[in-house]
Design an enzyme around this catalytic site. Structure first.
Site, PDB file in Angstrom:
ATOM      1  N   CYS A 129     -12.821   7.202   0.707  1.00 21.99           N
ATOM      2  CA  CYS A 129     -12.132   6.370   1.459  1.00 21.99           C
ATOM      3  C   CYS A 129     -10.746   7.065   1.818  1.00 21.99           C
ATOM      4  O   CYS A 129     -10.121   6.619   2.770  1.00 21.99           O
ATOM      5  CB  CYS A 129     -11.656   4.873   0.878  1.00 21.99           C
ATOM      6  SG  CYS A 129     -10.723   5.012  -0.784  1.00 21.99           S
ATOM      7  N   HIS A 130     -10.507   8.133   1.170  1.00 23.34           N
ATOM      8  CA  HIS A 130      -9.119   8.815   1.646  1.00 23.34           C
ATOM      9  C   HIS A 130      -9.265   9.475   3.060  1.00 23.34           C
ATOM     10  O   HIS A 130      -8.107   9.864   3.499  1.00 23.34           O
ATOM     11  CB  HIS A 130      -8.843   9.949   0.555  1.00 23.34           C
ATOM     12  CG  HIS A 130      -9.756  11.038   0.640  1.00 23.34           C
ATOM     13  ND1 HIS A 130     -10.929  10.893  -0.106  1.00 23.34           N
ATOM     14  CD2 HIS A 130      -9.776  12.305   1.132  1.00 23.34           C
ATOM     15  CE1 HIS A 130     -11.702  12.223   0.270  1.00 23.34           C
ATOM     16  NE2 HIS A 130     -10.816  12.742   0.848  1.00 23.34           N
TER      17      HIS A 130
END
Length: 77
Positions: A39-40
């Site tokens: 998700c980064h």
């Protein structure tokens, strides 16, 4: 990829006409497997850095490990 782009993909997979980018952001924020489900890599619509459970400094560090430069992104005000 932006939250909006991700929302469009999820909406298409679910055979919906649209989905809220904020809903996607909330789901990403609850992701406990951030290294397995990266998700980064999700950024704001205008290339800005948005929230990350591990903190923005860690998000930038992960993006830099993947070859991106911190100067490519804008920090929230």
């Amino acid at each position: 990829m932006t939250y909006g782009e991700l929302a469009k993909r999820v909406a298409k997979l679910r055979h919906r006409t649209s989905m809220s980018a904020q809903a996607v952001g909330n789901a990403v924020g609850k992701n406990h497997l951030s290294l397995f489900i990266p998700c980064h890599r999700v950024i704001g619509a205008h290339g800005n850095l948005t929230g990350y459970g591990g903190g923005l400094a860690r998000k930038v560090a992960l993006l830099e490990l993947e070859g991106h430069l911190a100067c490519d992104f804008s920090w929230p005000s």
